[in-house]
Design a protein around this motif. Structure first.
Motif, PDB file in Angstrom:
ATOM      1  N   ILE A   8      -4.042  19.513  -7.047  1.00 29.20           N
ATOM      2  CA  ILE A   8      -4.460  20.268  -8.225  1.00 29.20           C
ATOM      3  C   ILE A   8      -3.258  20.429  -9.147  1.00 29.20           C
ATOM      4  CG2 ILE A   8      -5.417  22.451  -9.073  1.00 29.20           C
ATOM      5  CD1 ILE A   8      -6.671  22.801  -6.270  1.00 29.20           C
ATOM      6  N   VAL A   9      -3.431  20.023 -10.400  1.00 24.55           N
ATOM      7  CA  VAL A   9      -2.352  20.138 -11.377  1.00 24.55           C
ATOM      8  C   VAL A   9      -2.653  21.324 -12.280  1.00 24.55           C
ATOM      9  CG1 VAL A   9      -1.077  18.969 -13.207  1.00 24.55           C
ATOM     10  CG2 VAL A   9      -2.025  17.650 -11.300  1.00 24.55           C
ATOM     11  N   GLY A  10      -1.797  22.331 -12.248  1.00 20.73           N
ATOM     12  CA  GLY A  10      -1.989  23.508 -13.096  1.00 20.73           C
ATOM     13  C   GLY A  10      -2.437  24.708 -12.294  1.00 20.73           C
ATOM     14  N   THR A  14      -7.972  28.569 -13.548  1.00 20.04           N
ATOM     15  CA  THR A  14      -8.824  27.462 -13.115  1.00 20.04           C
ATOM     16  C   THR A  14      -8.308  26.841 -11.822  1.00 20.04           C
ATOM     17  OG1 THR A  14      -9.185  26.996 -15.454  1.00 20.04           O
ATOM     18  CG2 THR A  14      -9.903  25.330 -13.897  1.00 20.04           C
ATOM     19  N   GLY A  15      -7.043  26.443 -11.832  1.00 19.87           N
ATOM     20  CA  GLY A  15      -6.452  25.797 -10.668  1.00 19.87           C
ATOM     21  C   GLY A  15      -6.402  26.729  -9.474  1.00 19.87           C
ATOM     22  N   LEU A  16      -6.087  28.001  -9.729  1.00 17.86           N
ATOM     23  CA  LEU A  16      -5.980  28.966  -8.635  1.00 17.86           C
ATOM     24  C   LEU A  16      -7.324  29.181  -7.951  1.00 17.86           C
ATOM     25  CD1 LEU A  16      -3.600  31.563 -10.351  1.00 17.86           C
ATOM     26  CD2 LEU A  16      -3.031  30.121  -8.383  1.00 17.86           C
ATOM     27  N   CYS A 162      -6.200  20.801 -14.022  1.00 21.56           N
ATOM     28  CA  CYS A 162      -6.487  22.173 -14.449  1.00 21.56           C
ATOM     29  C   CYS A 162      -5.340  22.615 -15.340  1.00 21.56           C
ATOM     30  CB  CYS A 162      -6.627  23.106 -13.255  1.00 21.56           C
ATOM     31  SG  CYS A 162      -7.840  22.529 -12.059  1.00 21.56           S
ATOM     32  N   ASP A 163      -4.811  21.656 -16.095  1.00 22.68           N
ATOM     33  CA  ASP A 163      -3.560  21.906 -16.799  1.00 22.68           C
ATOM     34  C   ASP A 163      -3.742  22.182 -18.282  1.00 22.68           C
ATOM     35  OD1 ASP A 163      -4.467  19.332 -16.780  1.00 22.68           O
ATOM     36  OD2 ASP A 163      -2.509  18.381 -16.673  1.00 22.68           O
ATOM     37  N   GLY A 164      -4.854  22.850 -18.598  1.00 23.12           N
ATOM     38  CA  GLY A 164      -4.985  23.436 -19.923  1.00 23.12           C
ATOM     39  C   GLY A 164      -5.259  22.472 -21.058  1.00 23.12           C
TER      40      GLY A 164
ATOM     41  N   ASP B  30     -14.286  13.868 -23.537  1.00 28.45           N
ATOM     42  CA  ASP B  30     -15.350  12.864 -23.522  1.00 28.45           C
ATOM     43  C   ASP B  30     -16.027  12.803 -22.172  1.00 28.45           C
ATOM     44  OD1 ASP B  30     -14.905  12.192 -26.109  1.00 28.45           O
ATOM     45  OD2 ASP B  30     -13.484  10.597 -25.635  1.00 28.45           O
ATOM     46  N   SER B  31     -15.259  13.066 -21.142  1.00 30.66           N
ATOM     47  CA  SER B  31     -15.811  13.029 -19.801  1.00 30.66           C
ATOM     48  C   SER B  31     -15.042  14.045 -18.962  1.00 30.66           C
ATOM     49  CB  SER B  31     -15.646  11.625 -19.225  1.00 30.66           C
ATOM     50  OG  SER B  31     -15.850  11.663 -17.841  1.00 30.66           O
ATOM     51  N   PHE B  32     -15.731  14.683 -18.028  1.00 30.19           N
ATOM     52  CA  PHE B  32     -15.055  15.644 -17.154  1.00 30.19           C
ATOM     53  C   PHE B  32     -14.591  14.950 -15.871  1.00 30.19           C
ATOM     54  CE2 PHE B  32     -17.674  19.446 -18.921  1.00 30.19           C
ATOM     55  CZ  PHE B  32     -17.006  19.312 -20.119  1.00 30.19           C
ATOM     56  N   ARG B  33     -14.935  13.688 -15.778  1.00 32.03           N
ATOM     57  CA  ARG B  33     -14.572  12.979 -14.567  1.00 32.03           C
ATOM     58  C   ARG B  33     -14.334  11.511 -14.880  1.00 32.03           C
ATOM     59  NH1 ARG B  33     -18.118  12.133  -9.019  1.00 32.03           N
ATOM     60  NH2 ARG B  33     -16.616  10.734  -8.083  1.00 32.03           N
ATOM     61  N   ARG B  34     -13.293  10.967 -14.310  1.00 25.97           N
ATOM     62  CA  ARG B  34     -13.109   9.522 -14.383  1.00 25.97           C
ATOM     63  C   ARG B  34     -12.712   9.066 -12.992  1.00 25.97           C
ATOM     64  NH1 ARG B  34     -10.672   7.054 -19.617  1.00 25.97           N
ATOM     65  NH2 ARG B  34     -12.748   7.739 -20.214  1.00 25.97           N
ATOM     66  N   GLY B  35     -13.649   8.482 -12.301  1.00 24.56           N
ATOM     67  CA  GLY B  35     -13.398   8.056 -10.925  1.00 24.56           C
ATOM     68  C   GLY B  35     -13.049   9.256 -10.050  1.00 24.56           C
ATOM     69  N   ARG B  36     -11.823   9.260  -9.590  1.00 23.75           N
ATOM     70  CA  ARG B  36     -11.379  10.311  -8.675  1.00 23.75           C
ATOM     71  C   ARG B  36     -10.589  11.405  -9.392  1.00 23.75           C
ATOM     72  NH1 ARG B  36     -11.538   9.374  -3.378  1.00 23.75           N
ATOM     73  NH2 ARG B  36     -12.860   7.632  -2.795  1.00 23.75           N
ATOM     74  N   ILE B  37     -10.591  11.314 -10.706  1.00 20.76           N
ATOM     75  CA  ILE B  37      -9.857  12.303 -11.500  1.00 20.76           C
ATOM     76  C   ILE B  37     -10.875  13.273 -12.113  1.00 20.76           C
ATOM     77  CG2 ILE B  37      -8.185  12.614 -13.376  1.00 20.76           C
ATOM     78  CD1 ILE B  37      -7.232  10.647 -11.224  1.00 20.76           C
ATOM     79  N   PHE B  38     -10.622  14.570 -11.981  1.00 21.77           N
ATOM     80  CA  PHE B  38     -11.522  15.571 -12.537  1.00 21.77           C
ATOM     81  C   PHE B  38     -10.763  16.438 -13.548  1.00 21.77           C
ATOM     82  CE2 PHE B  38     -13.159  14.400  -8.471  1.00 21.77           C
ATOM     83  CZ  PHE B  38     -14.543  14.464  -8.593  1.00 21.77           C
ATOM     84  N   LEU B  39     -11.471  16.826 -14.611  1.00 23.67           N
ATOM     85  CA  LEU B  39     -10.879  17.764 -15.570  1.00 23.67           C
ATOM     86  C   LEU B  39     -11.628  19.085 -15.476  1.00 23.67           C
ATOM     87  CD1 LEU B  39     -10.436  15.544 -18.743  1.00 23.67           C
ATOM     88  CD2 LEU B  39      -8.696  16.200 -17.076  1.00 23.67           C
ATOM     89  N   LEU B  40     -10.885  20.175 -15.448  1.00 18.82           N
ATOM     90  CA  LEU B  40     -11.510  21.487 -15.350  1.00 18.82           C
ATOM     91  C   LEU B  40     -10.862  22.449 -16.345  1.00 18.82           C
ATOM     92  CD1 LEU B  40     -11.310  20.267 -12.214  1.00 18.82           C
ATOM     93  CD2 LEU B  40     -12.508  22.379 -11.750  1.00 18.82           C
TER      94      LEU B  40
END
Lengths: 239, 335
Positions: A8-10, A14-16, A162-164, B30-40
């Protein structure tokens, strides 16, 4: 090269929360953050009922509620007078056990989440930066810069960014972040203050396109004020 | 802290522990996921000034991670009241304040906060809408009565050439009715616009008088010219209403709807109605200048046929216009 089931980056909220949740599910995580220490200011400070319901599943809901301020009323000010008062005490009564609006500043929030992570044996790896990564169907290989300046390659099946807003995970992945930033500027301050608007309620002043909000904070009877200047002219840039 | 909004709260600040500025963002990856990478969180989604944040359940069951999004200041009540249901309704309510294009339009934040229209207001909107739709149909029905009354002579006298006039008259009714229905569906809401309605009824009076002039070219084209002028004024008058609606617009669908309606309004004001006016005026002048050709030899029937053809083209434009509006109208009603 080291391995971890999840990177987890960040280490913001969110990350926590993600780290806490995955750890509770029995998934080991590594949580890295490039900053030296956690945030020390209120920033995102209102916590929604739905968040508290999830926290109840983690068993940290009561602690969060006890640490925050329940907002009883929203006072709408117009031209120096309270024009309307909206009761928020039981705004979601019958819908949620947390039928109120809670103010719990982000710094306290992060501290609390970190404390629970530490109890589970998870440490935030500070001053650790994601430099880049490669990924394919089998997994991700991330290159980290450690506090002592050396580099480490971490292999992981899953990488979470999760890095903003200026996410390096997003940028390295080449995922676009379209729409824009509006030219209207917002100001935010944590202050100690006196006056009728410094009780334990939420105060909002609405003046044309301007507005100001005063949130009560628990520590040292401080308040967080947020206000804006004129509404802007539209997105200053696309992407 | 010199801003009026802050001064009015009468806060005496004794100590500032932290101060910062930020801008309002409205960004979605554009996407919250690309393969094994997730954005949150903010990395994925940055809708409004970050004041509160909440964990949202994953939108799809196969996404196992809880997704953390931030929400803005005006979600407080709505979010707290609706979140536990996690129904479509609650998602919609939370998104409402995010449409910061309202901010962009220098809109009062007071209005901004009240974007969610109450059910009482919606009921009033519906009532007004029904009044207007009924009115539009009734008064065009009255105009049709006049047309039928005058067309009876044409039929009785077997005056085939005068059917050009009847056709043109019928087109006027079609155009007026369809335009007013579109106008009503697009713009009409509480409060009732008396000015617009009175103007509108007066227009129908003009229309009815026009129908009494079948077969009388001078009167027909004279009245048509005057009628075009009045309709032009009506379009101009309705711009006001359009502006009000556009100011209140919040959702994307509403903004696009009023954008399309405004474009059409200006096309009518700048080009179509002036063209109609010019055509009728030209016909009138021609009839006065060449009475022998146009009156005695009956060339006025051709003028009227040309007028009817013009109306048919305009009618085609109106139906096309409605076809583009229809999905937008439906989208705004769904909000």
């Amino acid at each position: 090269m080291s391995e971890t089931p999840v990177l987890i980056v960040g280490a913001g909220p969110t990350g926590l929360v993600l780290a806490l949740w995955l750890t509770r599910c029995g998934v080991a995580v590594r949580l890295i953050d490039k900053t030296v220490e956690a945030g020390t200011t209120s920033r995102a400070l209102a916590v929604q009922a739905r968040t508290l319901e999830f926290y109840r599943q983690l068993g940290i809901d009561q602690e969060v509620v006890a640490g925050g301020v329940k907002i009883s009323n929203l006072n709408l000010w117009v031209r120096g007078r309270i024009a309307a008062r909206v009761s928020l005490e039981d705004i979601g009564q019958g819908l949620s056990p947390f039928s109120f609006v809670l103010v719990f500043p982000q710094d306290a929030h992060e501290r609390l989440l970190i404390k629970h992570l530490v109890e589970l044996g998870v440490r935030v790896e500070r001053q650790t930066e994601l430099l880049d990564f490669r990924s394919d169907e089998k997994g991700v290989e991330a290159r980290l810069k450690l506090p002592n300046g050396s580099q480490e390659i971490v292999a992981t099946p899953f990488l979470f960014g999760c890095d903003g807003a200026s996410s390096s995970v997003r940028e390295i992945s080449g995922i676009g972040f379209p729409r824009g930033t509006y030219s209207g500027r917002f100001y935010v301050a944590d202050v100690e203050a006196r006056g009728p608007a410094t009780d334990d309620q939420l105060h909002a002043d609405l003046e044309g396109a301007d507005f100001a909000l005063v949130f009560p904070l628990k520590e040292k009877r401080t308040h967080s004020t947020r206000w804006s200047n004129r509404g802007g002219e539209g997105p200053s840039a696309d992407v | 802290m010199k801003d009026q909004a802050v001064e009015h709260l009468k806060i005496a600040v004794t100590k500032v522990n932290w101060f910062s500025t930020y801008r309002v963002h409205h960004r979605v990856a554009d996407s919250f996921r690309r393969g094994r990478i997730f954005l949150l969180g903010d990395a994925a989604h940055q809708p409004t000034p970050g004041i509160m944040w909440s964990i949202k359940p994953p939108p799809h069951r196969h996404e196992f991670a809880p997704t953390v999004f931030r929400y803005g200041i005006f979600c407080i009540g709505f979010a707290a009241a609706n979140d536990p249901l996690t129904s479509r309704e609650s998602v919609r309510l939370e998104i409402v304040p995010i449409c910061s294009r309202s901010l962009n339009r220098r809109q009062s934040l007071a209005k901004f906060a009240l974007v969610r229209r109450s059910s009482a207001r919606r009921e009033l909107d519906t009532t007004v809408l029904n009044i207007e739709l009924t009115l539009a149909s009734i008064i065009q029905g009255v105009a049709l009565y006049f047309l039928i009354d005058n067309a009876r002579n044409v039929v009785a006298l077997r005056d085939l050439r005068s059917t050009a006039y009847v056709a043109a008259g019928l087109c006027v009714i079609f155009i007026f009715w369809s335009r007013s229905i579109i106008h009503t569906l697009t713009l009409i809401a509480w409060p009732l616009e008396f000015g617009h309605n009175f103007f509108y009824i007066a227009c129908t009076l003009g229309e009815s008088v026009l129908f009494t002039c079948i077969g009388r070219p001078k009167a027909w084209f004279g009245l048509s010219t005057a009628y075009a002028a009045v309709v032009w004024l009506l379009f101009l008058y309705d711009l006001r209403l359009l502006r009000t609606r556009a100011r209140e617009a919040c959702t994307d669908a509403e903004l696009r709807l009023y954008g399309a309606a405004t474009a059409d309004q200006w096309l009518n004001i700048r080009l179509l109605i002036p063209a109609l006016f010019a055509f009728n005026l030209a016909c009138l002048i021609a009839i006065y200048l060449r009475p022998v050709l146009f009156l005695n030899r009956g060339a006025h029937y051709y003028l009227c046929a040309a007028q009817a053809a013009g109306f048919v083209v305009y009618l085609w434009y109106v139906t096309r216009f409605f076809a583009t509006l229809a999905p937008l109208i439906a989208a705004t009603r769904e909000e």
